[in-house]
Design an enzyme around this catalytic site. Structure first.
Site, PDB file in Angstrom:
ATOM      1  N   LYS A 201       0.847  -1.199   0.000  1.00  0.00           N
ATOM      2  CA  LYS A 201       0.000   0.000   0.000  1.00  0.00           C
ATOM      3  C   LYS A 201       0.882   1.250   0.000  1.00  0.00           C
ATOM      4  O   LYS A 201       0.678   2.171  -0.774  1.00  0.00           O
ATOM      5  CB  LYS A 201      -0.916  -0.039   1.227  1.00  0.00           C
ATOM      6  CG  LYS A 201      -1.855   1.112   1.326  1.00  0.00           C
ATOM      7  CD  LYS A 201      -2.781   0.916   2.512  1.00  0.00           C
ATOM      8  CE  LYS A 201      -3.526   2.202   2.817  1.00  0.00           C
ATOM      9  NZ  LYS A 201      -4.383   2.063   3.997  1.00  0.00           N
ATOM     10  N   GLU A 207      10.808  -4.428   4.000  1.00  0.00           N
ATOM     11  CA  GLU A 207      10.919  -5.815   3.546  1.00  0.00           C
ATOM     12  C   GLU A 207      10.520  -5.944   2.079  1.00  0.00           C
ATOM     13  O   GLU A 207      11.201  -6.588   1.273  1.00  0.00           O
ATOM     14  CB  GLU A 207      10.005  -6.730   4.397  1.00  0.00           C
ATOM     15  CG  GLU A 207      10.437  -6.896   5.842  1.00  0.00           C
ATOM     16  CD  GLU A 207       9.863  -5.836   6.777  1.00  0.00           C
ATOM     17  OE1 GLU A 207       9.459  -4.758   6.290  1.00  0.00           O
ATOM     18  OE2 GLU A 207       9.842  -6.084   7.988  1.00  0.00           O
ATOM     19  N   GLY A 261      -4.454  -2.314   5.349  1.00  0.00           N
ATOM     20  CA  GLY A 261      -3.722  -3.463   4.817  1.00  0.00           C
ATOM     21  C   GLY A 261      -4.347  -4.794   5.198  1.00  0.00           C
ATOM     22  O   GLY A 261      -4.527  -5.682   4.361  1.00  0.00           O
ATOM     23  N   ARG A 262      -4.702  -4.932   6.477  1.00  0.00           N
ATOM     24  CA  ARG A 262      -5.217  -6.231   6.937  1.00  0.00           C
ATOM     25  C   ARG A 262      -6.644  -6.497   6.468  1.00  0.00           C
ATOM     26  O   ARG A 262      -7.200  -7.552   6.738  1.00  0.00           O
ATOM     27  CB  ARG A 262      -5.097  -6.324   8.457  1.00  0.00           C
ATOM     28  CG  ARG A 262      -5.682  -5.132   9.197  1.00  0.00           C
ATOM     29  CD  ARG A 262      -5.203  -5.084  10.647  1.00  0.00           C
ATOM     30  NE  ARG A 262      -5.646  -3.885  11.361  1.00  0.00           N
ATOM     31  CZ  ARG A 262      -5.009  -2.727  11.337  1.00  0.00           C
ATOM     32  NH1 ARG A 262      -3.903  -2.593  10.621  1.00  0.00           N
ATOM     33  NH2 ARG A 262      -5.456  -1.692  12.016  1.00  0.00           N
ATOM     34  N   GLU A 347      -3.522  -6.375  15.348  1.00  0.00           N
ATOM     35  CA  GLU A 347      -3.076  -5.078  14.828  1.00  0.00           C
ATOM     36  C   GLU A 347      -4.231  -4.077  14.916  1.00  0.00           C
ATOM     37  O   GLU A 347      -4.020  -2.879  15.069  1.00  0.00           O
ATOM     38  CB  GLU A 347      -2.578  -5.206  13.381  1.00  0.00           C
ATOM     39  CG  GLU A 347      -1.741  -4.004  12.962  1.00  0.00           C
ATOM     40  CD  GLU A 347      -0.962  -4.218  11.658  1.00  0.00           C
ATOM     41  OE1 GLU A 347       0.263  -4.057  11.660  1.00  0.00           O
ATOM     42  OE2 GLU A 347      -1.599  -4.523  10.642  1.00  0.00           O
ATOM     43  N   HIS A 378      -1.995 -32.903  19.722  1.00  0.00           N
ATOM     44  CA  HIS A 378      -0.793 -33.630  20.166  1.00  0.00           C
ATOM     45  C   HIS A 378       0.323 -32.650  20.498  1.00  0.00           C
ATOM     46  O   HIS A 378       1.495 -33.019  20.532  1.00  0.00           O
ATOM     47  CB  HIS A 378      -0.370 -34.620  19.087  1.00  0.00           C
ATOM     48  CG  HIS A 378      -1.490 -35.546  18.729  1.00  0.00           C
ATOM     49  ND1 HIS A 378      -1.788 -36.677  19.468  1.00  0.00           N
ATOM     50  CD2 HIS A 378      -2.458 -35.456  17.772  1.00  0.00           C
ATOM     51  CE1 HIS A 378      -2.853 -37.261  18.944  1.00  0.00           C
ATOM     52  NE2 HIS A 378      -3.284 -36.537  17.921  1.00  0.00           N
ATOM     53  N   LYS A 495      10.234   0.644  13.009  1.00  0.00           N
ATOM     54  CA  LYS A 495      10.709   0.897  11.647  1.00  0.00           C
ATOM     55  C   LYS A 495      11.814   1.951  11.692  1.00  0.00           C
ATOM     56  O   LYS A 495      12.848   1.820  11.037  1.00  0.00           O
ATOM     57  CB  LYS A 495       9.563   1.382  10.754  1.00  0.00           C
ATOM     58  CG  LYS A 495       8.515   0.310  10.477  1.00  0.00           C
ATOM     59  CD  LYS A 495       7.468   0.829   9.512  1.00  0.00           C
ATOM     60  CE  LYS A 495       6.321  -0.143   9.364  1.00  0.00           C
ATOM     61  NZ  LYS A 495       5.191   0.377   8.624  1.00  0.00           N
TER      62      LYS A 495
HETATM   63  O1  F6P Z   1       3.917  -2.741   9.573  1.00  0.00           O
HETATM   64  C1  F6P Z   1       2.554  -2.956   9.608  1.00  0.00           C
HETATM   65  C2  F6P Z   1       1.943  -2.697   8.290  1.00  0.00           C
HETATM   66  O2  F6P Z   1       1.804  -1.338   8.142  1.00  0.00           O
HETATM   67  C3  F6P Z   1       0.620  -3.421   8.103  1.00  0.00           C
HETATM   68  O3  F6P Z   1      -0.450  -2.750   8.628  1.00  0.00           O
HETATM   69  C4  F6P Z   1       0.576  -3.575   6.631  1.00  0.00           C
HETATM   70  O4  F6P Z   1      -0.372  -4.527   6.238  1.00  0.00           O
HETATM   71  C5  F6P Z   1       1.994  -3.973   6.349  1.00  0.00           C
HETATM   72  O5  F6P Z   1       2.754  -3.198   7.237  1.00  0.00           O
HETATM   73  C6  F6P Z   1       2.460  -3.781   4.938  1.00  0.00           C
HETATM   74  O6  F6P Z   1       2.341  -2.459   4.532  1.00  0.00           O
HETATM   75  P1  F6P Z   1       2.422  -2.053   3.025  1.00  0.00           P
HETATM   76  O7  F6P Z   1       1.297  -2.716   2.305  1.00  0.00           O
HETATM   77  O8  F6P Z   1       2.346  -0.572   3.015  1.00  0.00           O
HETATM   78  O9  F6P Z   1       3.739  -2.555   2.495  1.00  0.00           O
END
Ligand code: F6P
Length: 532
Positions: A201, A207, A261-262, A347, A378, A495
């Site tokens: 987003k 990452e 995002g979620r 979150e 188990h 971050k």
């Molecule tokens: O670090 C948390 C977060 O902001 C989530 O809410 C989000 O889904 C994820 O990182 C990834 O964010 P983006 O889609 O901006 O890469």
């Protein structure tokens, strides 16, 4: 919590503390039939809970006092209920058919419909082998790069539906910045037949950026720069950043700031789902979610399934001190569901101040965890049965399997039902024939609550219903606690610190904020890394 219902619930809890769920069944055997709600192929049985009619009346009153229905309607109408970011939360719009869109959000809906057409077109092109790479070979592999909400939902849905997949295209998911993940995903692929989908987003998540850059370098080993566009797509609300990265506007599908995002798997974030399962399956997923949205909007208490799940959760978390809540999927295909629900819930509701910034007056956000039945039996179920904590469980059980091993399925169903029965009934000392010294160890206290969610079979539609159910559950609980479930400021601090430590590791930039412990761990890393 100005309303007196909170205190009434506390008194009610104290008065009925001695009653077990088994006692409640003895005095009211009909509760098995009454304490359940069916919505098409989905059944919620909540009879194995520490509640009676009075508890439910009080929980219904608390839901009304929390103005859940009003907040829900405001959310559907696109009001800026994400107040700390002044944004609407319109994930429900992503699955609303064009002719049912609330007039207030018709502009947003037009964009959604356009994006859905793009998703369909791209998914079909790839599946029909007409998406050609730089060497005119059709794409055979798609690598979805994203993290958090840009990863967990699509990956979980894709995994859950993989059994019915007809697409010849292989979809791979990469989230972790740990290079093993990307290395592993790309190891057996060829750049000439691979399409990378970068899902972010913000298009700034460390990452995803790093994985996307490394994947691009890998593409460039075989693909000329000017042909890269045939191998890269972005899904983002930050079009400028994606273009600067080198992805052309034609290959950028939208995300909007009004979808968290979620909550985004229903948007173009789910493109990989549409590719691997076909765009019709993606539509079915959305229609299942929409059916749950309509139910949430119209069903009255106590027949409103998301509201019931939410209020039972509030009952255990706030009145009976349950810190955690387990989601146990009795279906191997749903093994990633707990991880998706964990992000969705924790979150969203991991908040300590109310919408106006004052400290919350009650505990919020239980820890959501879980796993796959029967494996968990188990492993960790022991603690749910005999540990000192109260852990309410949601059992999720699809009833018709899609394999040809009926005896396996009957064992699976028997296992699921035996778990909830054993949790509720326990095993008193009188029923145990054993050496005196071990009797106490074999006693199971019982009175441990659970919900059972049965779905007729696992299809895109029922999966859509299930995930939307939990989205609305989380929303209802946020309204009870008075918090904003749509922001996530808490993840930002790390971050910033991560950026500083990274610069220190690679460029020796001075560390300003690091504490002595972190400094000494960095030194140890350096020593090991440099072979000292
Ligand atoms: O670090 C948390 C977060 O902001 C989530 O809410 C989000 O889904 C994820 O990182 C990834 O964010 P983006 O889609 O901006 O890469």
């Amino acid at each position: 919590m100005a309303d007196s219902t909170w205190q009434d619930l506390e008194s009610h809890r104290d008065q009925h503390a001695h009653e077990s769920i088994s006692d409640l069944f003895l005095s009211d055997p009909g509760r098995a039939q009454r304490y359940r709600t069916q919505l098409g192929p989905l059944l919620l049985d909540y009879s194995k809970n520490r509640v009676n009619d009075t508890t439910l009346d009080l929980l219904g009153r608390l839901a009304s006092a929390s103005r859940i229905a009003e907040a829900r309607d405001a959310m559907y109408r696109g009001e800026p209920i994400n107040n700390t970011e002044q944004r609407p939360a319109l994930h429900t719009l992503l699955r609303t058919p064009g002719d049912q869109v609330p007039p207030q959000v018709s502009g947003e809906s037009n964009e959604v419909q356009k994006a859905r057409a793009q998703i369909r077109r791209i998914a079909q092109q790839i599946n029909h082998r007409s998406w050609l790479g730089a060497t005119d070979q059709p794409v055979t592999d798609v690598v979805h790069i994203g993290i958090g909400g840009s990863y967990l939902g699509p990956r979980m849905i894709d995994e859950a539906l993989s059994f019915r997949r007809e697409s010849p295209i292989r979809v791979h998911y990469v989230a972790n910045v740990d290079g093993h993940h990307l290395d592993d995903a790309l190891a057996s692929l060829s750049p000439s037949t691979t399409l990378i989908i970068v899902v972010s987003k913000s298009f700034s998540t460390m990452e995803t950026r790093l994985n996307a850059e490394s994947a691009r370098r890998w593409l460039l080993t075989k693909i000329p720069q000017e042909q890269l566009n045939k191998h890269q797509i972005a899904i983002t609300s930050n079009v400028d950043a994606a273009e600067q990265f080198g992805i052309s506007a034609d290959n950028i599908l939208p995300m909007w700031d009004w979808v968290g995002g979620r909550y985004s798997l229903w948007s173009a974030v789910g493109l990989a789902i549409a590719i691997s399962n076909g765009p019709d399956a993606f539509d079915e997923l959305l229609s299942g979610a929409h059916q749950m949205d309509q139910h949430f909007a119209s069903a009255a208490w106590p027949h409103n399934i998301p509201m019931m799940l939410a209020m039972l959760g509030v009952w255990y978390h706030n009145f009976l001190d349950a810190d955690t809540c387990a989601v146990l999927s009795y279906d191997h295909r749903l093994r990633l569901l707990p991880a998706h629900l964990q992000q969705l819930d924790m979150e969203s509701n991991g908040k300590r101040v109310t919408r106006d910034g004052s400290p919350v007056s009650a505990s919020t956000g239980p820890i959501i965890w879980g796993g796959e039945g029967t494996n968990g039996q188990h492993a960790f179920h022991q603690l749910i049965h005999q540990g000192t904590r109260l852990i309410p469980v949601d059992f999720i059980l699809p009833l018709k399997p899609d394999h040809s091993l009926p005896e396996h399925h009957h064992q699976l169903v028997a296992s699921c039902l035996s778990q909830s029965q054993a949790l509720m009934q326990g095993q008193p000392a009188e029923q145990i024939e054993a050496d005196e010294r071990v009797i106490a160890h074999k006693v199971m206290p019982g009175n441990r609550p659970s919900n059972t969610i049965m779905i007729d079979s696992l299809t895109p539609k029922t999966l859509g219903m299930l995930v939307a159910l939990y989205e609305h559950k989380v929303f209802c609980q946020a309204m009870v606690w008075g918090i904003n479930p749509f922001d996530q400021w808490g993840v930002e601090l790390c971050k910033a610190i991560g950026t500083e430590i990274y610069s220190h590791l690679v460029d020796d930039t001075p560390l300003n904020s690091a504490d002595p412990s972190t400094r000494s761990l960095i030194e140890h890393f350096r020593n090991v890394h440099n072979g000292q």
